[in-house]
Design a protein around this motif. Structure first.
Motif, PDB file in Angstrom:
ATOM      1  N   GLU A 269       0.834  -1.198   0.000  1.00  0.00           N
ATOM      2  CA  GLU A 269       0.000   0.000   0.000  1.00  0.00           C
ATOM      3  C   GLU A 269       0.874   1.255   0.000  1.00  0.00           C
ATOM      4  N   THR A 272       2.220   1.988  -3.422  1.00  0.00           N
ATOM      5  CA  THR A 272       1.179   2.550  -4.279  1.00  0.00           C
ATOM      6  C   THR A 272       1.004   4.045  -4.017  1.00  0.00           C
ATOM      7  N   SER A 320      -6.402  -0.215  -0.528  1.00  0.00           N
ATOM      8  CA  SER A 320      -5.731  -1.509  -0.697  1.00  0.00           C
ATOM      9  C   SER A 320      -6.671  -2.662  -0.408  1.00  0.00           C
TER      10      SER A 320
END
Length: 476
Positions: A269, A272, A320
């Motif tokens: 996560e 990202t 996520s």
């Protein structure tokens, strides 16, 4: 100061000058042992004066550092393999910032002090053991009870020839019914413990605990992540130790707080969000090294998500997964509840949800500060706690946290320690900090990103003139 010349007699190195004693103590953390009669009160044996006698380990270290010169008899030490191990162990602890004295009065080889022994009590009793040596359960319990009675931690240290480094296991007895039952079972079955063998760890998990000054200095082998019963017990016992240290010093460290699977989940996560934020601007200059999942425009945040557990979980899951969102509220939240436990009606709420990101080879640092000072005096009435979890191993080179524990129950503000505690940690371990604790972090000199997840929790919602100062998501 000019390099001291010390006299050696029969392998004993004497320091006869008070200025030299002070120099060795302040500049090299060498304590020695005063052996002379006190001139003002010669008929007593509680206080001694010059000369100061250095231990063989202290002398060898000073010679190795070219800090002293010797005259008189020739000094020869270490002579045997055992003495070489003793010196390696002494040098290892000394390099980590401890003051060290002999530990014979407590049945050990060394005593470790977090500061000058004139100001601090010793914190650990160190016993050097052979790597394959086993300890009967009864003796293990006795060692644990002794150190608990004198309010110290027993540390069993072995040299592992496979890794060429020391393995340290710490002992603390805890007086709970579950632990006593487990100890009685271990004792009656006649089991033994080998501190050099990880397979033995689960037998005495209830009394062998990691208790660290320098993070994970005392880091025993742990149960596998895929062994839920043993891991659950390990975390439970670690939390008992954590609560005690947290109450006393305002911080604590819980090893393996997250499982490897959970570390990977948060790391993905974070990656990202880092990639997304880089498209908007530089992580250091634009974002200040802090990425808040709900406030970085990755998702459209709502006011409800800042105050409702259900809405927060739904929105957070869009970034996520629902599993990660549940982990934030349940696992991290339960830990915060334990640290902020109180009598009253105020709920424990999620205050901040953030990643701390330091790109490779950057000079970004966080200066000494206390988290509570981001809020007004009125807002500080709400106690708060931060849970800082690195998603990669933290070394002295990639931006570790430096911690200055508060000195006692008054929690008064003060300057940082001359030698603050450096939190070099393994990925997934948790550094728990009271909002009143001073801390900072250094630059990331490594070639990899240094990313940590750090939610913050408070006792009750913190209001501001315009509504809320931050998030106020109840954990329950």
């Amino acid at each position: 100061m000019e390099k001291p010349r010390l006299h050696c007699v029969n392998d004993k190195v004497l320091v006869t000058n008070a200025d030299t004693v002070l120099y060795l103590r302040k500049q090299h953390r060498i304590v020695g042992s005063l052996e002379g009669t006190h001139p003002a009160n010669p008929l007593q044996n509680h206080y001694f004066g010059l000369p100061l006698i250095l231990s063989p380990e202290e002398t060898t270290l000073l010679l190795e550092q070219d800090a002293i010169e010797l005259e008189g008899d020739q000094f020869e030490w270490p002579r045997s393999e055992q003495e070489q191990l003793q010196y390696k162990l002494f040098k290892d602890f000394h390099s980590r910032g401890f003051y060290i004295t002999r530990g014979i009065k407590f049945g050990g080889d060394y005593l470790l002090y977090p500061g000058d022994p004139m100001r601090y009590h010793s914190s650990h009793i160190v016993t050097l053991m052979n790597h394959n040596q086993t300890i009967p359960s009864q003796q293990l319990v006795a060692l644990g009870r002794l150190c608990t009675a004198v309010k110290k931690t027993r540390l069993l240290s072995t040299w592992d020839p496979r890794t060429n480094q020391f393995t340290h296991v710490s002992l603390n007895c805890k007086n709970t019914e579950a632990m006593n039952t487990r100890l009685r079972t271990s004792t009656t079955t006649g089991s033994t413990f080998n501190p050099g063998a990880s397979s033995e760890y689960s037998r005495i998990i209830v009394c062998v605990l990691p208790v660290a000054r320098d993070t994970f200095l005392f880091d025993p082998p742990r149960p596998d992540a895929d062994d839920p019963p043993r891991r659950a017990l390990y975390i439970e016992v670690s939390m008992l130790t954590m609560s005690k240290q947290f109450s006393k010093r305002g911080f604590a460290i819980v090893p393996d707080f997250l499982t490897p699977e959970e570390v990977d989940m948060f790391a993905k996560e974070a990656q990202t969000l880092v990639n997304f934020c880089y498209e908007q601007g530089d992580i250091v200059t634009q974002w200040g090294c802090v990425i808040e999942p709900l406030n970085c425009d990755f998702v459209d945040s709502t006011q409800e998500a800042k105050t409702s557990r259900h809405a927060f979980l739904n929105l957070r899951a869009q970034i996520s997964s629902r599993k990660l969102a549940q982990c934030v509220m349940d696992k991290f939240g339960s830990c915060a509840r334990e640290l902020l436990k109180h009598e009253g009606d105020e709920p424990v709420v999620l205050l901040n949800d953030q990643y701390i990101v330091k790109p490779p080879h950057t000079d970004a640092t966080f200066d000494w500060h206390r988290d509570e000072l981001y809020f007004t005096p009125e807002q500080r009435k709400h106690r708060m706690v931060s849970i800082w979890v690195p998603l990669c191993d933290i070394s002295s080179d990639n931006g570790p946290m430096l911690i200055d524990p508060y000195p006692g129950p008054e929690h008064t503000d003060k300057r940082p320690l001359d030698t603050p505690i450096c939190a070099t940690m393994s990925a997934g371990s948790a550094l728990l900090m009271d909002g009143r604790v001073r801390h900072c972090s250094t630059a990331n000199k490594s070639g990899q990103f240094r990313i940590a997840y750090m939610p913050q929790f408070s006792l009750g919602a913190i209001a501001s003139k315009n509504g809320l100062a931050a998030l106020a998501v109840p954990i329950d």
